[in-house]
Enzyme design. Structure first.
Site, short mmCIF file in Angstrom:
data_model
loop_
_atom_site.label_atom_id
_atom_site.label_comp_id
_atom_site.label_asym_id
_atom_site.label_seq_id
_atom_site.Cartn_x
_atom_site.Cartn_y
_atom_site.Cartn_z
N GLY A 140 28.76 -40.49 -6.54
CA GLY A 140 29.92 -40.05 -7.11
C GLY A 140 29.75 -39.05 -8.10
N ARG A 162 28.00 -39.26 -0.34
CA ARG A 162 27.44 -40.69 -0.16
C ARG A 162 26.73 -40.63 1.37
NH1 ARG A 162 29.45 -43.38 -4.67
NH2 ARG A 162 31.63 -42.61 -5.39
N GLY A 204 23.83 -42.63 -9.00
CA GLY A 204 24.26 -43.94 -9.47
C GLY A 204 23.07 -45.17 -8.67
N ASP A 205 23.55 -46.49 -8.83
CA ASP A 205 22.70 -47.35 -8.19
C ASP A 205 22.47 -47.22 -6.67
OD1 ASP A 205 25.21 -48.04 -7.68
OD2 ASP A 205 25.08 -50.17 -8.10
N THR A 222 26.29 -41.27 -13.32
CA THR A 222 27.55 -41.80 -13.02
C THR A 222 28.37 -42.03 -14.20
OG1 THR A 222 28.44 -43.85 -12.27
CG2 THR A 222 26.33 -44.17 -13.18
N ASP A 244 30.29 -44.59 -14.29
CA ASP A 244 30.58 -45.92 -14.69
C ASP A 244 29.77 -46.52 -16.07
OD1 ASP A 244 32.45 -45.46 -12.78
OD2 ASP A 244 31.10 -46.58 -11.10
N ASP A 274 27.08 -48.21 -15.38
CA ASP A 274 26.87 -49.45 -14.83
C ASP A 274 25.22 -49.68 -14.42
OD1 ASP A 274 27.08 -47.99 -12.93
OD2 ASP A 274 28.23 -49.36 -11.45
N ARG A 331 50.80 -42.85 -24.23
CA ARG A 331 51.30 -43.77 -25.47
C ARG A 331 52.68 -43.03 -25.89
NH1 ARG A 331 50.16 -47.94 -28.21
NH2 ARG A 331 47.80 -48.11 -27.73
N ARG A 356 58.19 -49.20 -23.61
CA ARG A 356 57.83 -49.78 -22.28
C ARG A 356 56.26 -50.02 -22.46
NH1 ARG A 356 60.01 -44.92 -18.52
NH2 ARG A 356 61.81 -46.02 -17.70
N MET A 381 38.56 -46.19 -13.97
CA MET A 381 37.42 -46.25 -13.05
C MET A 381 36.37 -47.11 -13.30
SD MET A 381 36.71 -42.88 -10.77
CE MET A 381 37.66 -42.58 -9.26
N GLY A 382 35.55 -47.68 -12.68
CA GLY A 382 34.32 -48.31 -12.99
C GLY A 382 34.03 -49.58 -11.87
N ARG A 383 34.80 -49.31 -10.90
CA ARG A 383 34.41 -50.21 -9.77
C ARG A 383 34.35 -51.79 -10.29
NH1 ARG A 383 32.15 -47.61 -4.95
NH2 ARG A 383 30.96 -46.36 -6.22
N GLY A 411 43.11 -48.04 -28.71
CA GLY A 411 43.85 -49.03 -29.56
C GLY A 411 44.65 -49.82 -28.51
N GLU A 417 46.56 -52.56 -26.32
CA GLU A 417 47.30 -53.76 -26.63
C GLU A 417 46.33 -54.97 -25.62
OE1 GLU A 417 48.93 -51.12 -26.63
OE2 GLU A 417 49.61 -51.33 -28.68
O1 F6P Z 1 31.23 -42.79 -9.31
C1 F6P Z 1 31.70 -43.97 -9.49
C2 F6P Z 1 33.15 -44.07 -9.08
O2 F6P Z 1 33.72 -43.10 -9.70
C3 F6P Z 1 33.81 -45.30 -9.15
O3 F6P Z 1 34.03 -45.37 -10.63
C4 F6P Z 1 34.66 -45.37 -8.45
O4 F6P Z 1 35.11 -46.62 -7.82
C5 F6P Z 1 34.29 -44.77 -7.10
O5 F6P Z 1 33.13 -43.76 -7.85
C6 F6P Z 1 35.20 -43.73 -6.31
O6 F6P Z 1 34.39 -43.28 -5.17
P1 F6P Z 1 35.03 -42.31 -4.21
O7 F6P Z 1 34.65 -40.80 -4.81
O8 F6P Z 1 34.16 -42.38 -3.12
O9 F6P Z 1 36.41 -42.35 -3.92
#
Ligand code: F6P
Length: 334
Positions: free
Chosen positions: A23, A84, A114-115, A138, A140, A142, A167, A175, A182-184, A198, A200
């Site tokens: 990504g 990918r 990323g990883d 990345t 994320d 992570d 907001r 509402r 994102m962040g898988r 902030g 809730e």
């Molecule tokens: O790069 C990480 C990420 O943005 C994740 O947060 C997300 O789940 C994923 O890539 C989405 O990937 P794609 O671009 O393949 O939809």
């Protein structure tokens, strides 16, 4: 600002290559620029590989010069494009990639990703002896072994900007909004965005939460007059659409939230100053580490210090959300 290690130059390379993979993340361009300019400064030729590992195995690369990376520091995405690449999970494909690099007299590869991308880099080194340096790219955040990743700060600010706008309408209509970030499998974006906005409530994969509990909290805050409207930040989690399912369940509990999935907007945009500096330092340090004889490492940052982390560790361990931070974030928003 970062403290950089002082490294002694012990070797040089005729040519190295750089690619971006997985990504995309805002800041990849300043990282590429850092690699290219640092390499040229050491008299090393640099090749830019297009479309990540897919481009590498197709031999899709071109030599870069200083002008190739002019006027890119402020641009989102990656000028080298990203992908990918499923094929790179196979050893025979990695062997083919090494051959292509050697045919171009390239002995070292800088991988920004990323990883999954860093796993590919580690295996390439282990199996073929091509020197590799990874950079954590990345949104994320992570990646084990580094406090920060290239793109995380920009993504947090992009999400924050959107939530501040949501907001306004949430307040006008009294509402609740479920906002998916994102962040898988990790809640780093959610926790930071949630705190800064902030929110809730913050829902992250690292901490199980019952729908009935969320519903009860919303109902109680409405009754207490403190929460007629509000923002619930939800980390996307492993399966898409979690937020819609959560909203369905909340409707069964007499709540009527609206859903907003921020999605790939979080991956775009001009990198923040923070990400530009981080990426530039990491990119330039990748070349310095190579010239100091390092390989099979990721350039990371811990407590403001740029450091090397063995790629084996990076891909073997999972970076956890600090439970104390999580407790604090959840507590101050109740
Ligand atoms: O790069 C990480 C990420 O943005 C994740 O947060 C997300 O789940 C994923 O890539 C989405 O990937 P794609 O671009 O393949 O939809």
């Amino acid at each position: 600002m970062y403290t950089l290690p002082s490294l002694e130059i012990t070797r040089t390379y005729k040519a190295i290559a750089v690619l971006t993979s997985g990504g995309d993340a805002p800041g990849m361009n300043p990282a590429i620029r850092g690699v290219v300019r640092a390499a040229l400064g050491q008299g090393i030729r640099v090749f830019g590989i297009n479309r990540g590992y897919s481009g590498l195995i197709a031999g899709d690369m071109e030599e870069m010069n200083s002008a190739s990376v002019s006027n890119i520091v402020q641009r989102g995405g990656t000028i080298l494009k990203s992908d990918r690449c499923e094929g790179f999970k196979r050893p025979e494909v990695r062997a083919q990639a090494a051959e292509i690099l050697r045919n171009h007299s390239i002995d070292a590869l800088v991988v920004i990703g990323g990883d999954g991308s860093l796993t590919g880099a580690h295996l390439l080194f282990e199996e073929t002896g091509i020197d590799v340096i990874g950079l954590p790219g990345t949104i994320d955040n992570d990646i084990f072994g580094t406090d920060d990743t290239i793109g995380f700060d920009t993504a947090v600010n992009t999400a924050l900007d959107a939530i501040d706008k949501i907001r306004d309408t949430a307040t006008s209509h009294e509402r609740h909004f479920l906002v998916e970030v994102m962040g898988r499998n990790s809640g780093f974006i959610a926790i930071n965005v949630g705190m800064a906005a902030g929110a809730e409530l913050i829902v992250v994969p690292e901490r199980a939460v019952e729908v009935s509990q969320i519903s009860q909290e919303l109902a109680e805050s409405r009754q207490a007059g403190t929460g007629s409207s509000g923002i619930i930040v939800v980390a996307e989690g492993p399966e898409p659409g979690l937020t819609y399912r959560l909203a369905e369940r909340l409707r069964e509990h007499n709540q009527d939230p609206r859903v907003c999935i921020l999605g790939h907007i979080q991956r775009g945009g001009s990198p923040t100053g923070h990400d530009r500096v981080l990426a530039t330092c990491m990119g330039a340090m990748a070349v310095r580490y190579l010239c100091a004889g390092y390989s099979d490492i990721m350039v990371g940052v811990r407590d403001g210090r740029i450091l090397d982390v063995p790629l084996h560790d990076v891909i073997s361990f999972r970076k956890g959300l600090d439970p104390t931070l999580l407790d604090l974030a959840l507590q101050v928003h109740r």
